[in-house]
Design an enzyme around this catalytic site. Structure first.
Site, PDB file in Angstrom:
ATOM      1  CD1 TRP A  32      -2.788   1.428   0.494  1.00 26.81           C
ATOM      2  CD2 TRP A  32      -2.131   1.775   2.615  1.00 26.81           C
ATOM      3  NE1 TRP A  32      -3.597   2.380   1.040  1.00 26.81           N
ATOM      4  CE2 TRP A  32      -3.214   2.622   2.333  1.00 26.81           C
ATOM      5  CE3 TRP A  32      -1.561   1.818   3.883  1.00 26.81           C
ATOM      6  CZ2 TRP A  32      -3.733   3.511   3.278  1.00 26.81           C
ATOM      7  CZ3 TRP A  32      -2.068   2.685   4.817  1.00 26.81           C
ATOM      8  CH2 TRP A  32      -3.150   3.523   4.516  1.00 26.81           C
ATOM      9  CG  ASP A  38      -1.890  -3.022   7.753  1.00 25.56           C
ATOM     10  OD1 ASP A  38      -2.858  -2.884   8.527  1.00 25.56           O
ATOM     11  OD2 ASP A  38      -1.684  -2.256   6.785  1.00 25.56           O
ATOM     12  CE  LYS A  56     -10.155  -0.368   3.945  1.00 25.43           C
ATOM     13  NZ  LYS A  56      -9.745   0.502   2.918  1.00 25.43           N
TER      14      LYS A  56
HETATM   15  C1  LMR Z   1      -7.094   1.714  -0.313  1.00 22.37           C
HETATM   16  O1  LMR Z   1      -5.988   1.186  -0.366  1.00 22.37           O
HETATM   17  O2  LMR Z   1      -7.717   2.087  -1.312  1.00 22.37           O
HETATM   18  C2  LMR Z   1      -7.749   1.894   1.029  1.00 22.37           C
HETATM   19  O3  LMR Z   1      -6.951   1.349   2.032  1.00 22.37           O
HETATM   20  C3  LMR Z   1      -8.134   3.304   1.301  1.00 22.37           C
HETATM   21  C4  LMR Z   1      -6.964   4.187   1.555  1.00 22.37           C
HETATM   22  O4  LMR Z   1      -6.974   4.885   2.573  1.00 22.37           O
HETATM   23  O5  LMR Z   1      -6.032   4.231   0.762  1.00 22.37           O
END
Ligand code: LMR
Length: 399
Positions: free
Chosen positions: A132, A212, A247
């Site tokens: 992420w 996580d 979520k």
């Molecule tokens: C995402 O990856 O789209 C979600 O976790 C929302 C975010 O805050 O990025």
């Protein structure tokens, strides 16, 4: 003096800026596969019924808006810990695990980052490649040395061997961030055998895992998704887990999450918690109360809990059927084989394998929005428009 003269503009957030661009797009056939939010068959991110009922109860019974403490609502912390680690967790029984309520899972990550920076200052943190994108910036902004271990390669396949080999090279004692389930952005999860191997390396290198856990219930189920965090909590004396209720409870904007810490014993846990309260006080003072009160109300009431877990199962099953539906829709274009991995991935996201250029074309030519890395939020697919989406994908793949 022009105080702000040197301030330059930075590009918008790679995920949230897509939301804004999508909202501003007037194309009637636009499709939002960007930010990770669940959408139902009507395209709505509806509030789960269990959440609405809990909110109604709170509206009737709430008597104060005074601050909650630095660690948040103790009932929320207890029930969320049980949800994550299991009510029969040994660490819970030994009173060596504690939850600190945070503004969402992101807040938990930031608190963990500050904790590592202050109390384990020589330790680097290792993230999966890819991960992420906000993981990268949270830890870098907190001043940590960020490194990467391979996870999914250019062939868009999970490479556990390369991951294990890299983890084996990490300096002893460093922190390794692992995604409990529904890996973001790829959707490729480790098998139980893989997790056992990772655990062996973690033990051998004396690494500190930070797990996580942002999608509990979206992979295989509430219990199944907790397999790895529970394995690690039973096998290791020290562990950090970030948990998000965004979520699975549909509480996105209520910013509800927690940092769970497993320590060697109760005394050490109390030392750590005193430091976390200090750090949190300097970040957000005390956490927002509403979302956590909703979660505690649901988890404390067997009927509400059952309703919520059924709603969550329905969300999970719908996303799985959207995965299969898209692959089937790609068949007439001769692309089912190429995109078969979409059915095998788990959680909201699919690393589609589409290139940044193809993603750009989807957006510019069809108003279909996904993250530049080729990540699609499968939960955003409109089942009525499989054919349209498949055709657009075929168009950018072929030409
Ligand atoms: C995402 O990856 O789209 C979600 O976790 C929302 C975010 O805050 O990025």
């Amino acid at each position: 003096m022009n105080h702000f003269a040197s301030i330059a503009r930075v590009p918008g957030d790679p995920i949230l800026s897509l939301m804004e661009a999508y909202r501003a797009d007037s194309h009637p056939g636009k499709l939002d596969l960007g930010v990770g939010v669940y959408k139902d068959a009507q395209g709505l991110t509806a509030i789960p019924k269990a959440v609405k009922l809990a909110e109604q109860r709170l509206l009737d019974s709430e008597t104060t808006k005074s601050y909650i403490g630095g660690h948040g609502d103790p009932l929320f912390g207890q029930l969320l810990t049980e949800l994550v680690l299991g009510a029969d967790s040994q660490a819970l029984a030994e009173q060596r695990v504690g939850a600190t309520q945070t503004p969402g899972g992101t807040g938990a990550l930031r608190l963990a980052a500050d904790f590592i920076r202050h109390h384990l200052p020589t330790r680097g943190i290792w993230l999966s490649d890819p991960t992420w994108p906000i993981h990268e910036s949270i830890f870098a902004e907190a001043g940590l040395q960020v490194g990467h271990y391979p996870y999914v390669g250019a062939d868009n396949r999970l490479n556990v061997e390369a991951m294990l080999a890299a983890l084996n090279q990490i300096p002893q004692g460093d922190v390794v961030l692992l995604h409990a389930c529904c890996h973001n952005p790829t959707g490729f999860d480790l098998s139980h055998v893989d997790w056992l191997q990772v655990l062996e390396v973690v033990k051998a290198r004396e690494l500190l895992p930070l797990i996580d856990f942002a999608y509990q219930g979206f992979g295989e189920g509430l219990e199944q998704d907790a397999w790895a965090p529970r394995l690690f909590a039973e096998a290791l004396p020290e562990l950090l887990i970030t948990s998000s209720c965004s979520k699975n409870f549909g509480l996105y904007r209520e910013r509800t999450g927690a940092l769970l810490v497993c320590a060697r014993d109760t005394e050490k846990l109390l030392d750590i918690r005193s430091q976390l309260a200090f750090l949190a006080r300097n970040l957000w003072s005390t956490p927002p109360a509403h979302g956590a009160a909703v979660v505690a109300t649901i988890l404390a009431d067997p009927e509400l809990k059952m309703l919520w877990s059924d709603e969550l199962s329905n969300m999970r099953l719908r996303v799985a059927s959207l995965r299969d539906g898209l692959v089937t829709a790609l068949e007439p274009h001769g692309l089912a084989q190429r995109f078969a991995h979409i059915s095998q991935q788990r959680g909201m996201f699919s690393y589609t394998g589409l290139s940044p250029l193809q993603v750009k074309r989807l957006r510019e030519e069809f108003s279909i929005y996904m993250v530049g890395s080729g990540r699609a939020n499968v939960a955003g697919i409109d089942a009525e428009r499989f054919a349209q989406l498949a055709q657009a994908i075929a168009h950018v793949c072929v030409e």
